[in-house]
Design an enzyme around this catalytic site. Sequence first.
Site, mmCIF file in Angstrom:
data_model
loop_
_atom_site.group_PDB
_atom_site.id
_atom_site.type_symbol
_atom_site.label_atom_id
_atom_site.label_comp_id
_atom_site.label_asym_id
_atom_site.label_seq_id
_atom_site.Cartn_x
_atom_site.Cartn_y
_atom_site.Cartn_z
ATOM 1 N N LYS A 113 0.798 -1.175 -0.039
ATOM 2 C CA LYS A 113 -0.122 -0.072 -0.046
ATOM 3 C C LYS A 113 0.994 1.247 -0.222
ATOM 4 O O LYS A 113 0.411 2.232 -0.661
ATOM 5 C CB LYS A 113 -0.817 0.067 1.119
ATOM 6 C CG LYS A 113 -1.944 -1.125 1.362
ATOM 7 C CD LYS A 113 -3.024 -1.180 0.194
ATOM 8 C CE LYS A 113 -4.080 -2.184 0.646
ATOM 9 N NZ LYS A 113 -3.655 -3.554 0.664
HETATM 10 C C1 LIG Z 1 -4.403 -4.594 0.253
HETATM 11 C C2 LIG Z 1 -3.640 -5.878 0.028
HETATM 12 C C3 LIG Z 1 -3.769 -6.881 -1.034
HETATM 13 C C4 LIG Z 1 -4.935 -6.677 -1.847
HETATM 14 O O1 LIG Z 1 -4.807 -5.799 -2.832
HETATM 15 P P1 LIG Z 1 -5.876 -5.136 -3.464
HETATM 16 O O2 LIG Z 1 -5.651 -3.825 -4.306
HETATM 17 O O3 LIG Z 1 -7.077 -4.801 -2.500
HETATM 18 O O4 LIG Z 1 -6.841 -6.306 -4.545
HETATM 19 C C5 LIG Z 1 -3.127 -7.947 -0.906
HETATM 20 N N1 LIG Z 1 -1.960 -8.296 -0.150
HETATM 21 C C6 LIG Z 1 -1.735 -7.376 0.908
HETATM 22 C C7 LIG Z 1 -0.298 -7.602 1.733
HETATM 23 C C8 LIG Z 1 -2.213 -6.001 0.763
HETATM 24 O O5 LIG Z 1 -2.229 -5.203 1.797
#
Ligand SMILES: *Cc1c(COP(=O)(O)O)cnc(C)c1O
Length: 501
Positions: A113
Site C-alpha cells: 500500500k
Molecule cells: C491490500 C492488500 C492486498 C489486496 O490488494 P487489492 O488492491 O485490494 O486487491 C493483497 N496483499 C496485501 C498484503 C495487501 O495489503
Amino acid sequence: MNYASTRDKSLSVTSAEAIKTGLAPDGGLFIPKEIPQLTMEDIEALVPLSYPERAVSILKRYLTDFTEEEIQDCAHSAYNKTKFETEEIAPLYKLNSGLYFLELWHGPTCAFKDMALQILPYLLKQSVMKTGETKEIVILVATSGDTGKAALEGFKDVDGTRIIVFYPENGVSDIQKRQMITQEGNNVDVAAVFGNFDDAQSGVKKIFGDKEYAEVLERNNFMLSSANSINWGRLVPQIVYYFSAYCNLLKNDEIKPGDSVNFVVPTGNFGNILAAFYAKEMGLPIHKLICASNENNILTDFINTGVYDKNREFKTTTSPSMDILISSNLERFLYHATGGDDVRVAGWMKALSEDGWYEVPDVTKAKIKELFYGGFCDDAKTLATIREENQKSGYVMDTHTAVAKQVYEQYKAETGDETKTVIVSTASPFKFCDSVLTAIAGEEAVSAISDEFALLDALAEKTELLVPAPLAGLAAKPVIFTTTCDKTEMYDVVSHMLNLS
Ligand SMILES: *Cc1c(COP(=O)(O)O)cnc(C)c1O
C-alpha cells in the site's frame, strides 16, 4: 485528459478534481476517458531510469493537468531512500529463470500500500491547490489492515488534511493493529469497528454518500476525500511498478523487448490487479493476469462463471488483507470491459447493493476469461506453500504472496504455460509473523511465545533475516488510540474528531 464516472460517462472532470473528491457524485468511480498508449520504444526508454523517473513518465500521461515539474516533485518526495529501505523502491527477486517476485514492501509500513499511499498525499495537496479548494480535506479510510497504516503514515502532519481510519476489531493481525494504534501525528484518528472489513467499508461509504452530512461538514469548512483504492490517485501510481518490473526484466536480460510476461496478483479489492490491467491496455506485453484469492473466493467464481454473488459466508483467513467480498475496483474493470456501458455498470452495482449479486453477459464473460485466470487457495495450502518454498530455496513469503504462489502453481499445472511470470509480493513476511513462523517452525514454536514482538525476533532468527526497522521499532511505542465503535457509531467518531456541533 479528463475523467468520467463508471456510472455516467457524460461526466467530465480533471484529474485534480477526481483525486480531490475520490468518488464521483453519482457514487461511481472515476475512470480516464482514454487510455494512454506506450510503444515498445517508449517502454525501452524507461529502462535506464530510476523508479521515481519511471513514475513521472507514466503519471504525466494520466495527470495532464499537472505540470511535469509538479509530478516530479510528487514522485521524488514519495520514492526515495528516506522512505524506502532500498533505492530500487520496487526490487525484483529472481527465484529461477522463469519466476520472479516483485517485492512491493520495502516502504515505511512493510506492505505494498505504501507504493500508492506515499505519493497520494502529495498528489492530493497539488490537486487541492489546483482546484482552488479552501476547505480542509478529511480522509476517511476503511482498512482490512494495510491501507490504514500506510494512509496514516502518508498523511500524518500533512497541512490542510485530517485522517480518520476505521479497522475491523477482529479482522487485522496483531502487528497491523499495533501499527495503527500507536500512530503519531497531529491530524490522525483511529477507531476499531465491531464487525468485518465489509462492515467498516460500507460504513465509510455511507458517510461518503450522505448529502446532509456533507452539508454539515461544509458549514464547518471540511470536505471528505478517500485514500481507499477507489481514489484514482491511489490507482494510477500502482500502474508504474508493472512497467518498472518489465524494465528490470529487460535490464537484467531475462526477457527481450516485446516478450510477454504473466503477473500473479494476490487480490482483495481488485485495485492492484486493475492497475496491471491498465498497464496491459497501455501496451505493456502481458500474457495472462492471474487473480489469486484466499477462501473468500468471490473473484475466482466471477472470473469462471460471470456471476458475482456476495451472498456467501465471510471467512477470516491468514491473509486478512484479502478478506473481502465486495471488490470495489471491479466496477472500473466492468466499465472498460463493456466499452464504457455506464448504464449497464450502474445497473449491476444497484443489483449488487440490493440483491447481493449480478451476472454479466456472455461477451463480457469471454473478455474476462481472455484476460484473467482466477484461482484460490485455503489457509492450509498457504502455510504449506510458505514452508515448502522456504525449505527449497530459502525464500520467505508472507501469507498473501504465498496465496499468489500457490495459485500460480495451479495455473501452471492446468495450462502448461511456460511464459515468464512475475508474482506480486505484497507484504513483508514479518508483517504476518505469526502465520509465517507457524509455517516455517511449526505450531509448537509459536505457541511457546506469548508476545508479538518476541515472534518477530524468533522469525528473524529462524530465517536469518533482519526485522524491518519500522516493525522493530513498534515495541517501544505507546498505544494512543483505544476507541471502539459500532457500525452505526462511525458518524460520531468523525464528528467528535472534527469537533462538529
Ligand atoms: C491490500 C492488500 C492486498 C489486496 O490488494 P487489492 O488492491 O485490494 O486487491 C493483497 N496483499 C496485501 C498484503 C495487501 O495489503
